[in-house]
Design a protein around this motif. Structure first.
Motif, PDB file in Angstrom:
ATOM      1  N   LEU A 176     -16.056  51.129  43.631  1.00  0.00           N
ATOM      2  CA  LEU A 176     -16.944  52.216  44.040  1.00  0.00           C
ATOM      3  C   LEU A 176     -16.940  53.350  43.024  1.00  0.00           C
ATOM      4  O   LEU A 176     -17.985  53.963  42.754  1.00  0.00           O
ATOM      5  CB  LEU A 176     -16.534  52.738  45.417  1.00  0.00           C
ATOM      6  N   THR A 200     -22.704  48.438  47.786  1.00  0.00           N
ATOM      7  CA  THR A 200     -21.478  49.076  48.273  1.00  0.00           C
ATOM      8  C   THR A 200     -20.825  48.273  49.394  1.00  0.00           C
ATOM      9  O   THR A 200     -19.644  48.458  49.679  1.00  0.00           O
ATOM     10  CB  THR A 200     -21.766  50.504  48.768  1.00  0.00           C
ATOM     11  N   SER A 218     -20.154  54.590  40.935  1.00  0.00           N
ATOM     12  CA  SER A 218     -20.588  55.982  40.988  1.00  0.00           C
ATOM     13  C   SER A 218     -20.793  56.549  39.587  1.00  0.00           C
ATOM     14  O   SER A 218     -21.765  57.282  39.340  1.00  0.00           O
ATOM     15  CB  SER A 218     -19.551  56.811  41.753  1.00  0.00           C
TER      16      SER A 218
END
Length: 309
Positions: free
Chosen positions: A181, A154, A185
């Protein structure tokens, strides 16, 4: 001269010397603090105008940038700053246009003399990859250095946002980072596994080496609901015996290699009666870099592990 007067004189001289010494220490400490502040300001400029010695606003199109790592070169191109690059490191091979830019760093270090002649406004350095002494020398010479450190996947997004804020490409950086991101996810949710599948991840077979639990590639496996076959390794890149791989029976073999499947299978062929784990091949130029391209490579890796493991 009476002894008591001599003693008083010695005490007075010692006191004067002590005061002088304290003044020198104070002056030195102040100078050190000023130097520290100057270096800190050099390491962490906040806007394009701060990169301009004249103090006036500078457009992105006139910014000259040097990159000291392949992934930093990719970041610059992703932010639309490819034309601003006047020097890059060896192995800066993506996108294709990066191959034509002058090389100013390799595994031996940065070519300081060449970098100076290029008169860059900004140098992109990799904290953890470039030599600390090179980064220190560049900053001590008054050059603006963006020092980036990535420890977790990240961090790629947050570091790109930081670079975007520095180069007035914040909108593009935010869009790219948020997309990265979000995709990450989704992969985590789709491949969540309370009992990670054991996978043998390797780059070459002579010697046969794999990854430990703290290695970068194991973070990638974790996203796919898997983990290294050697989670008990005390080092990041242990050399292992083939018999240990066979004994531990991995669910999948992951080769970070540019070799063909046929070439890679030669090593495992005589053990296939005992080892049924499928072979998954990933691009080492992507999996070993802090690249936005990791998402697409992770999708292929996760798909292969889920299908076969």
């Amino acid at each position: 001269m009476p002894r008591h007067l001599i003693l008083q004189l010695n005490i007075a001289l010692a006191f004067a010397f002590l005061c002088l010494l304290l003044m020198m220490i104070s002056a030195y400490s102040h100078a050190q603090e000023e130097t520290k502040n100057e270096v800190t300001a050099t390491l962490h400029p906040t806007t394009l105008s701060s990169l301009n010695s004249s103090g006036t606003s500078r457009s992105t199109s006139t910014l000259k940038i040097v990159s000291l790592a392949p992934h930093l070169t990719e970041w610059a191109f992703s932010l639309g700053l490819g034309d601003n690059l006047v020097g890059v490191s060896d192995y800066s091979d993506f996108p294709e246009k990066a191959k034509d830019i002058r090389r100013v760093a390799d595994f031996q270090g940065a070519d300081i003399a060449t970098i100076i002649t290029l008169e860059p406004d900004l140098i992109l350095a990799w904290d953890g990859g470039n030599k600390p002494q090179d980064i220190h020398k560049l900053t001590s010479m008054g050059l603006n250095v963006f020092s980036s450190k990535v420890e977790n996947i990240t961090d790629i997004a947050s570091e790109i946002k930081r670079l975007g804020a520095l180069t007035d490409t914040e909108k593009q950086a935010t869009q790219l980072s948020n997309h990265f991101l979000n995709e990450l996810s989704v992969l985590r949710r789709e491949h969540a596994n309370p009992k990670p599948s054991p996978v043998f991840y390797y780059s070459w077979t002579s010697p046969l080496m794999t990854i430990g639990p703290d290695a970068w590639a194991n973070q990638l496996l974790n996203i796919c609901g898997a983990q290294t076959l050697f989670p008990d390794s005390p080092v990041d890149y242990p050399q292992v015996a083939l018999k240990d791989v066979l004994t531990r029976q991995p669910r999948a073999l992951v080769a970070a290699s540019k070799s063909t499947r046929a070439e890679l299978e030669v090593f495992w062929r005589e053990h296939r009666s005992f080892l049924k784990a499928p072979l998954i091949i990933v691009n080492p130029d992507v999996t070993s870099r802090f690249s936005l391209r990791l998402i697409n490579e992770l999708k292929l890796l996760c798909k292969g592990i889920k299908k076969n493991a």
